[in-house]
Design a protein around this motif. Structure first.
Motif, mmCIF file in Angstrom:
data_model
loop_
_atom_site.group_PDB
_atom_site.id
_atom_site.type_symbol
_atom_site.label_atom_id
_atom_site.label_comp_id
_atom_site.label_asym_id
_atom_site.label_seq_id
_atom_site.Cartn_x
_atom_site.Cartn_y
_atom_site.Cartn_z
ATOM 1 N N PRO A 1 23.876 21.512 34.465
ATOM 2 C CA PRO A 1 23.639 21.131 33.073
ATOM 3 C C PRO A 1 22.163 21.285 32.698
ATOM 4 O O PRO A 1 21.297 21.204 33.564
ATOM 5 N N LYS A 2 21.894 21.513 31.432
ATOM 6 C CA LYS A 2 20.510 21.701 31.020
ATOM 7 C C LYS A 2 20.153 20.860 29.785
ATOM 8 O O LYS A 2 21.032 20.399 29.061
ATOM 9 N N ALA A 3 18.863 20.661 29.609
ATOM 10 C CA ALA A 3 18.355 19.913 28.455
ATOM 11 C C ALA A 3 17.551 20.849 27.569
ATOM 12 O O ALA A 3 16.777 21.675 28.069
ATOM 13 N N LEU A 4 17.756 20.740 26.255
ATOM 14 C CA LEU A 4 17.091 21.631 25.300
ATOM 15 C C LEU A 4 16.651 20.867 24.060
ATOM 16 O O LEU A 4 17.328 19.928 23.649
ATOM 17 N N PRO A 5 15.537 21.296 23.444
ATOM 18 C CA PRO A 5 15.158 20.689 22.157
ATOM 19 C C PRO A 5 15.871 21.410 21.011
ATOM 20 O O PRO A 5 16.066 22.622 21.071
#
Lengths: 330, 330
Positions: B236-240
């Motif tokens: 999983p990834k985090a993005l703005p």
């Protein structure tokens, strides 16, 4: 009923005589999920029903770090010194995760643990709240049969365990630590609404001013809650205590006694116990129905066959469920 | 099956043709608890089964204040502009309390609401998570039958609704607001573990630096979680993102498509849907068993009689429950 269970026939009179070893053995029995143990446990609770007397059941909730073990030690010792017999049961549905029970802290209550008129029982390890619930209710009944005056049921401040404990207690106490005013919101409103007494622990030394402020904050918050018919004037209330110095412990106990007396005198005690019993009956039926899905081999096979059809897309989950429910009725 | 339901026979072909009015009518039908409506709803879902195609089901969770409505409006418009048909369903088990649905916010998505290729449906009012669950699953199936490419299922970040939504989605997205690093702990670990994508909204203007830091914090936290087999590298990834400026929206959608494609190609998509279907089958059976206790008049009377005996102390809750379970079997 005890005809069918020699073990129950042996334990019942010993428990009624207040034998702590027999009590400990019986609690182990009710904690077991083995069918033969369950049968013994049922025979035993049935044999003891109506004997013994009602203890004052006190639920105690508090998150780790509020000094719960120390408080129970101080509170329990105060009761023992007043000539009362006190049992402490722990409920921690999460304890199996951390691998140990919170009252593995029995060592942190070493004075109370050594008292002949005290009985301390750690939380059973079970991931299953339903199982913990039944065991705890049965253990409470066993402690009452064994003649304990006070049964303290301890729980950690997480999830549904408070609600569960509150539904088997006469009085529910919330133990908190001193905190800044803005932390007040950290206590869930639902838990505050269950509390009869909020005790702010660690009201000693440097923390005393913070504890005093916290008590005032919670007293203010309690006044904003709707008045409940089962409360006399002045309740629910917030008080400072110190498990270390003992300050406030006697006062808190006095308040609990006053509250219990008022509720007895005004019919709320019996009414609450009747409601609780009906609640647990319904919970047991629900639990039993669901357990059948898992335990009955024929039912399980029927479930598995349909689950396969569903997973393969041959039928919708709902149509399969409707079919299964028909099957169960037949 | 539709032989027995003229309404289902009328609605089914219209839904398959993508008629939004028929779809809206059908969703109203599945939301109803009236037995005749339930029968129609069952006939309809059965008639539609196997028709239509699988949409990409995206679960979106975020607490109030993170800008969820604005995000859905921006995200939904981006999909519509890419030629896709998008349905938005809201799940908020708490909405009945506040008296209104979160997507009474349909007004806050006024551009999307006016798009012919979009369908927005507020949360039904029900205090009962089981009811909301079934309705939502059926509504999702209806949207798929109506040919929507993307079904977005929105939920507020409370209680069990995330778990429920995650169990009916192909991809689960967590929407957060920029925050100080110490607030990271505010997101429950369990919810983080369900997330495929964490989007930090409001990455614009003054909040941009805070959003960037928050993304880095969550990216770090995600790396600490155990790798799941259903994730390609980098997930999983985090993005703005910014729902206001639109920054990051296209990228997030690209990531969702890439993830969905990888899961399809590696068998995880089908496996997850099969597991989910089996899960809902079991949930429906449990729910149905418990519902019988409340609805069948004969069963209810037997329950009430025993509950009275229990409340009066004539029998223990457990003995009464055992008796009731025997009665139900017979």
């Amino acid at each position: 009923m005890t005809d069918t269970s020699p073990l129950a026939a042996d334990l019942a009179p010993r428990i009624l005589a207040g034998d702590r070893r027999a009590l400990a053995r019986a609690v182990t029995l009710v904690e077991s999920t083995r069918p033969d143990h369950r049968a013994d446990a049922t025979a035993l609770t049935e044999a003891l029903r109506g004997h013994g007397r009602q203890a004052l059941r006190i639920g105690l909730s508090g998150t780790p770090g509020v000094g719960k073990s120390t408080f129970i030690e101080a509170f329990g010792m105060a009761l023992v010194e007043a000539g009362l017999r006190v049992a402490v049961l722990a409920v921690d549905p999460s304890s199996s995760r951390s691998g140990g029970s919170i009252l593995g802290d029995k060592t942190r209550m070493d004075r109370l643990a050594r008292e002949p008129s005290a009985f301390i029982r750690p939380s059973p390890s079970s991931t299953h709240l339903g199982g913990v619930t039944r065991r705890t209710r049965e253990a409470v009944a066993l402690c009452e049969a064994a003649g304990f005056d006070v049964v303290l049921i301890e729980t950690v401040g997480v999830g549904q365990s408070e609600t569960m404990v509150a539904q088997m207690c006469d009085i529910f106490v919330l133990l908190l630590a001193p905190a800044g005013g803005d932390e007040l919101q950290g206590v869930k409103r639902g838990i505050m609404e269950m509390a009869d007494l909020i005790l702010v622990n660690k009201s000693d030394g440097d923390l005393k001013p913070a504890a005093t402020r916290t008590v005032a904050d919670y007293a203010g918050a309690l006044r904003l809650l709707r008045k409940r018919p089962q409360d006399p004037d002045g309740f629910p209330k917030a008080l400072p205590v110190s498990a270390v110095t003992g300050d406030g412990i006697a006062g808190a106990w006095g308040d609990m006694q006053a509250l219990a007396r008022w509720r007895r005198d005004h019919g709320w005690w019996d009414r609450a116990r009747a409601t609780q019993a009906a609640h647990w009956f319904e919970a047991e039926v629900r639990e039993g129905l669901l357990a059948r899905l898992k335990r009955d081999p024929e039912v399980r096979r029927a479930m598995e066959d349909r689950a396969e059809d569903v997973a393969a897309g041959r039928v919708t989950p709902d149509a399969a469920a409707a079919e299964m429910l028909e099957w169960l009725k037949a």
